[in-house]
Design a protein around this motif. Structure first.
Motif, PDB file in Angstrom:
ATOM      1  N   ASP A 128      -0.480  -3.554 -20.293  1.00 26.32           N
ATOM      2  CA  ASP A 128      -0.239  -2.215 -19.842  1.00 26.32           C
ATOM      3  C   ASP A 128      -1.605  -1.536 -19.681  1.00 26.32           C
ATOM      4  O   ASP A 128      -1.276  -0.539 -19.206  1.00 26.32           O
ATOM      5  CB  ASP A 128       0.781  -1.746 -20.896  1.00 26.32           C
ATOM      6  CG  ASP A 128      -0.060  -1.676 -22.082  1.00 26.32           C
ATOM      7  OD1 ASP A 128      -0.369  -2.683 -22.654  1.00 26.32           O
ATOM      8  OD2 ASP A 128      -0.132  -0.561 -22.912  1.00 26.32           O
ATOM      9  N   HIS A 129      -2.612  -2.219 -19.621  1.00 26.27           N
ATOM     10  CA  HIS A 129      -3.763  -1.691 -19.487  1.00 26.27           C
ATOM     11  C   HIS A 129      -4.688  -2.053 -18.098  1.00 26.27           C
ATOM     12  O   HIS A 129      -5.720  -1.851 -17.918  1.00 26.27           O
ATOM     13  CB  HIS A 129      -4.961  -1.715 -20.695  1.00 26.27           C
ATOM     14  CG  HIS A 129      -4.387  -1.031 -21.901  1.00 26.27           C
ATOM     15  ND1 HIS A 129      -4.975   0.298 -22.000  1.00 26.27           N
ATOM     16  CD2 HIS A 129      -3.619  -1.196 -22.714  1.00 26.27           C
ATOM     17  CE1 HIS A 129      -4.603   0.634 -23.296  1.00 26.27           C
ATOM     18  NE2 HIS A 129      -3.574  -0.167 -23.750  1.00 26.27           N
ATOM     19  N   TYR A 130      -3.888  -3.034 -17.457  1.00 23.44           N
ATOM     20  CA  TYR A 130      -4.376  -3.530 -16.151  1.00 23.44           C
ATOM     21  C   TYR A 130      -3.782  -2.970 -14.937  1.00 23.44           C
ATOM     22  O   TYR A 130      -2.593  -2.203 -14.994  1.00 23.44           O
ATOM     23  CB  TYR A 130      -4.208  -5.212 -16.285  1.00 23.44           C
ATOM     24  CG  TYR A 130      -4.560  -5.801 -17.284  1.00 23.44           C
ATOM     25  CD1 TYR A 130      -5.833  -5.329 -17.926  1.00 23.44           C
ATOM     26  CD2 TYR A 130      -3.988  -6.779 -17.963  1.00 23.44           C
ATOM     27  CE1 TYR A 130      -6.286  -6.050 -19.070  1.00 23.44           C
ATOM     28  CE2 TYR A 130      -4.458  -7.294 -18.988  1.00 23.44           C
ATOM     29  CZ  TYR A 130      -5.612  -7.002 -19.598  1.00 23.44           C
ATOM     30  OH  TYR A 130      -6.084  -7.782 -20.818  1.00 23.44           O
ATOM     31  N   ASN A 131      -4.577  -2.987 -13.740  1.00 24.33           N
ATOM     32  CA  ASN A 131      -4.054  -2.647 -12.586  1.00 24.33           C
ATOM     33  C   ASN A 131      -3.365  -3.709 -11.786  1.00 24.33           C
ATOM     34  O   ASN A 131      -3.700  -4.791 -11.715  1.00 24.33           O
ATOM     35  CB  ASN A 131      -4.979  -1.951 -11.781  1.00 24.33           C
ATOM     36  CG  ASN A 131      -5.685  -0.585 -12.460  1.00 24.33           C
ATOM     37  OD1 ASN A 131      -5.107   0.206 -12.874  1.00 24.33           O
ATOM     38  ND2 ASN A 131      -6.980  -0.521 -12.233  1.00 24.33           N
ATOM     39  N   TYR A 132      -2.175  -3.564 -10.895  1.00 27.07           N
ATOM     40  CA  TYR A 132      -1.397  -4.473 -10.447  1.00 27.07           C
ATOM     41  C   TYR A 132      -1.456  -4.283  -8.819  1.00 27.07           C
ATOM     42  O   TYR A 132      -1.270  -3.240  -8.370  1.00 27.07           O
ATOM     43  CB  TYR A 132      -0.322  -4.887 -10.859  1.00 27.07           C
ATOM     44  CG  TYR A 132      -0.314  -5.277 -12.437  1.00 27.07           C
ATOM     45  CD1 TYR A 132      -0.077  -6.534 -12.952  1.00 27.07           C
ATOM     46  CD2 TYR A 132      -0.205  -4.213 -13.446  1.00 27.07           C
ATOM     47  CE1 TYR A 132      -0.132  -6.761 -14.242  1.00 27.07           C
ATOM     48  CE2 TYR A 132      -0.304  -4.639 -14.833  1.00 27.07           C
ATOM     49  CZ  TYR A 132      -0.264  -5.995 -15.101  1.00 27.07           C
ATOM     50  OH  TYR A 132      -0.208  -6.269 -16.481  1.00 27.07           O
ATOM     51  N   LEU A 142       2.234  -3.165  -2.905  1.00 27.55           N
ATOM     52  CA  LEU A 142       2.563  -2.523  -4.084  1.00 27.55           C
ATOM     53  C   LEU A 142       1.693  -2.586  -5.122  1.00 27.55           C
ATOM     54  O   LEU A 142       1.304  -3.441  -5.791  1.00 27.55           O
ATOM     55  CB  LEU A 142       3.909  -3.050  -4.791  1.00 27.55           C
ATOM     56  CG  LEU A 142       4.480  -2.635  -5.805  1.00 27.55           C
ATOM     57  CD1 LEU A 142       4.941  -1.080  -5.936  1.00 27.55           C
ATOM     58  CD2 LEU A 142       5.857  -3.339  -6.326  1.00 27.55           C
ATOM     59  N   ALA A 143       1.145  -1.241  -5.100  1.00 29.91           N
ATOM     60  CA  ALA A 143      -0.010  -1.209  -6.215  1.00 29.91           C
ATOM     61  C   ALA A 143       0.302  -0.331  -7.400  1.00 29.91           C
ATOM     62  O   ALA A 143       1.023   0.671  -7.408  1.00 29.91           O
ATOM     63  CB  ALA A 143      -1.380  -0.293  -5.574  1.00 29.91           C
ATOM     64  N   ILE A 144      -0.008  -0.753  -8.692  1.00 30.38           N
ATOM     65  CA  ILE A 144       0.127  -0.176  -9.785  1.00 30.38           C
ATOM     66  C   ILE A 144      -1.224   0.370 -10.563  1.00 30.38           C
ATOM     67  O   ILE A 144      -1.809  -0.688 -10.738  1.00 30.38           O
ATOM     68  CB  ILE A 144       1.053  -1.024 -10.640  1.00 30.38           C
ATOM     69  CG1 ILE A 144       2.478  -1.375 -10.178  1.00 30.38           C
ATOM     70  CG2 ILE A 144       1.341  -0.323 -11.958  1.00 30.38           C
ATOM     71  CD1 ILE A 144       3.400  -0.369  -9.744  1.00 30.38           C
ATOM     72  N   THR A 145      -1.219   1.560 -10.781  1.00 27.92           N
ATOM     73  CA  THR A 145      -2.630   1.804 -11.483  1.00 27.92           C
ATOM     74  C   THR A 145      -2.450   2.371 -12.992  1.00 27.92           C
ATOM     75  O   THR A 145      -1.622   3.133 -13.005  1.00 27.92           O
ATOM     76  CB  THR A 145      -3.133   2.979 -10.852  1.00 27.92           C
ATOM     77  OG1 THR A 145      -3.559   2.527  -9.569  1.00 27.92           O
ATOM     78  CG2 THR A 145      -4.671   3.313 -11.311  1.00 27.92           C
ATOM     79  N   ASN A 146      -2.781   1.727 -13.913  1.00 29.18           N
ATOM     80  CA  ASN A 146      -2.902   1.793 -15.309  1.00 29.18           C
ATOM     81  C   ASN A 146      -4.226   2.130 -16.024  1.00 29.18           C
ATOM     82  O   ASN A 146      -4.467   2.496 -17.079  1.00 29.18           O
ATOM     83  CB  ASN A 146      -2.291   0.681 -16.023  1.00 29.18           C
ATOM     84  CG  ASN A 146      -0.731   0.409 -15.687  1.00 29.18           C
ATOM     85  OD1 ASN A 146       0.123   1.605 -15.595  1.00 29.18           O
ATOM     86  ND2 ASN A 146      -0.249  -0.624 -15.656  1.00 29.18           N
ATOM     87  N   THR A 147      -5.280   2.032 -15.413  1.00 27.93           N
ATOM     88  CA  THR A 147      -6.603   2.224 -15.816  1.00 27.93           C
ATOM     89  C   THR A 147      -7.526   2.431 -14.779  1.00 27.93           C
ATOM     90  O   THR A 147      -7.472   2.280 -13.336  1.00 27.93           O
ATOM     91  CB  THR A 147      -6.988   0.799 -16.344  1.00 27.93           C
ATOM     92  OG1 THR A 147      -8.559   1.148 -17.231  1.00 27.93           O
ATOM     93  CG2 THR A 147      -7.127  -0.230 -15.567  1.00 27.93           C
ATOM     94  N   GLU A 148      -8.670   3.308 -15.060  1.00 27.61           N
ATOM     95  CA  GLU A 148      -9.628   3.632 -14.339  1.00 27.61           C
ATOM     96  C   GLU A 148     -10.772   2.140 -13.987  1.00 27.61           C
ATOM     97  O   GLU A 148     -11.606   2.249 -13.142  1.00 27.61           O
ATOM     98  CB  GLU A 148     -10.560   4.831 -14.484  1.00 27.61           C
ATOM     99  CG  GLU A 148      -9.795   5.923 -14.629  1.00 27.61           C
ATOM    100  CD  GLU A 148     -10.593   7.179 -15.234  1.00 27.61           C
ATOM    101  OE1 GLU A 148     -11.565   6.962 -15.499  1.00 27.61           O
ATOM    102  OE2 GLU A 148      -9.993   8.273 -15.193  1.00 27.61           O
ATOM    103  N   ASN A 149     -10.658   1.429 -14.810  1.00 25.86           N
ATOM    104  CA  ASN A 149     -11.372   0.082 -14.669  1.00 25.86           C
ATOM    105  C   ASN A 149     -11.071  -0.513 -13.291  1.00 25.86           C
ATOM    106  O   ASN A 149      -9.905  -0.494 -12.814  1.00 25.86           O
ATOM    107  CB  ASN A 149     -11.008  -0.985 -16.008  1.00 25.86           C
ATOM    108  CG  ASN A 149     -11.801  -2.019 -15.688  1.00 25.86           C
ATOM    109  OD1 ASN A 149     -11.708  -2.875 -15.034  1.00 25.86           O
ATOM    110  ND2 ASN A 149     -12.728  -2.219 -16.978  1.00 25.86           N
TER     111      ASN A 149
END
Length: 341
Positions: A153-157, A163-170
């Motif tokens: 849940d801390h990664y971007n996909y 379809l982009a999912i942003t969960n972190t600024e990393n």
């Protein structure tokens, strides 16, 4: 005399796993499959461990700190690798001249590829579970290695390049292709995760340089993106509270499940691990999970338990309800086939 069983393992590895993914390992595996000397060394690998993966990883591990000619054929160790058609004599010479070091590695190390991109198909399941129950999730991963998948849940996909999912600024971005049905709408909202427990026979400590080097060695030479993802995940893992437990999951899982907060929804998962467990113990694992489900409901997400398909089951009061079954995904999760049933 040729070890036909081991030879067949290398042939299948070349054909089913390496083709289209690692030309170097495909070429080497075909050559090893008909070489008595190298098969004799591979025969030292403990039963239950995938011999081709372990032998090739052990060689890769030693090469990382070597300046021998073989390094010039590995895309992970040189920017301009030499043609693979010429590699085998150098490979065999290296193995035979490092037999003692390799024997030690083959006996002490395990194939614990911490394939972070497999989160690409696990993460949609977790968002859906959280969306349905509105309870914090408690993860227990079997065969967790260094626990990289526990931070999903801390990664971007990015799926299908759109379809982009942003969960972190990393900068970390797990890119995968969904060749199946549309992913759930819940994907847009990350789940709340309250506990992360990983069980492994030999947990990897990411603070240990040699342990990190072993995980790097398990990544195939041409797979630059996998190496990049691994390195990008390291600082994220330093910020996450993860409990890594050394031991046999079948013996420990019931006890560990009782440490999970009652208000949490328990999710037990494992990918590309169960095939290394003897069949009778796989049945024992399932029985343990059924017994846990009498005390509390849980989800079980897995593959390679009894077939290669990817499963998501809901377990409650000792019964199993299949939520979805998906066709076998790519081993490194470059693609998968999502199913809503």
């Amino acid at each position: 005399m040729l070890n036909t069983t081991l030879s067949q393992q290398f042939l299948l590895f070349a054909k089913n796993e390496c083709k289209g993914s690692s030309p170097l390992y495909e070429h080497l595996a075909y050559k090893i499959a008909i070489d008595e000397d190298l098969l004799a060394i591979a025969s030292l690998i403990p039963q239950g461990q995938p011999a081709p993966n372990l032998l090739l990883a052990a060689v890769h591990y030693l090469l990382a700190t070597s300046d021998e000619p073989l390094t010039h054929y590995y895309a992970s160790l040189t920017p301009s690798p030499l043609p693979i058609q010429e590699v085998f004599p150098a490979f065999k010479a290296f193995v035979l001249s490092h037999t003692n070091e390799l024997k030690t590695l083959l006996q002490e190390r395990l194939v614990q590829t911490n394939e972070i991109r497999r989160c690409s198909y696990l993460y949609p399941m977790m968002t859906e579970i959280y969306d349905k129950h509105q309870q914090p999730l408690a993860f227990i991963e079997i065969g967790a290695s260094a626990g990289l998948q526990l931070g999903m849940d801390h990664y971007n996909y990015c799926y299908n390049q759109q379809l982009a999912i942003t969960n972190t600024e990393n900068d970390i971005m797990l890119i995968s292709e969904n060749r199946g049905e549309p992913l759930p709408a819940s994907l847009s909202k990350p789940p709340v995760v309250c506990q992360r427990i990983g069980i492994d026979l030999n947990p990897i400590d990411l603070r240990d340089t040699k342990e990190c080097q072993w995980l790097q060695a398990l990544i195939w030479p041409e797979h630059h993106e996998r190496r990049t993802l691994f390195n990008q995940a390291l600082p994220i893992m330093n910020e996450i509270d993860i409990q890594l437990v050394k031991g046999d999951a079948i013996q420990l899982i019931k006890k560990l499940s009782r440490t999970v907060e009652q208000e949490a929804m328990l999710v037990v998962y494992h990918t590309h691990v169960a095939n290394q467990i003897p069949l009778e113990l796989r049945h024992s694992l399932l029985e343990q999970l059924k017994e846990i489900s009498v005390e509390r409901p849980l989800y079980h997400c897995y593959n390679n338990l009894f077939d290669g398909q990817l499963h998501q089951d809901f377990m409650n009061q000792g019964t199993i309800e299949s939520i979805r079954t998906m066709e076998s995904p790519d081993g490194h999760a470059r693609w998968f086939q999502w199913s809503n049933s």
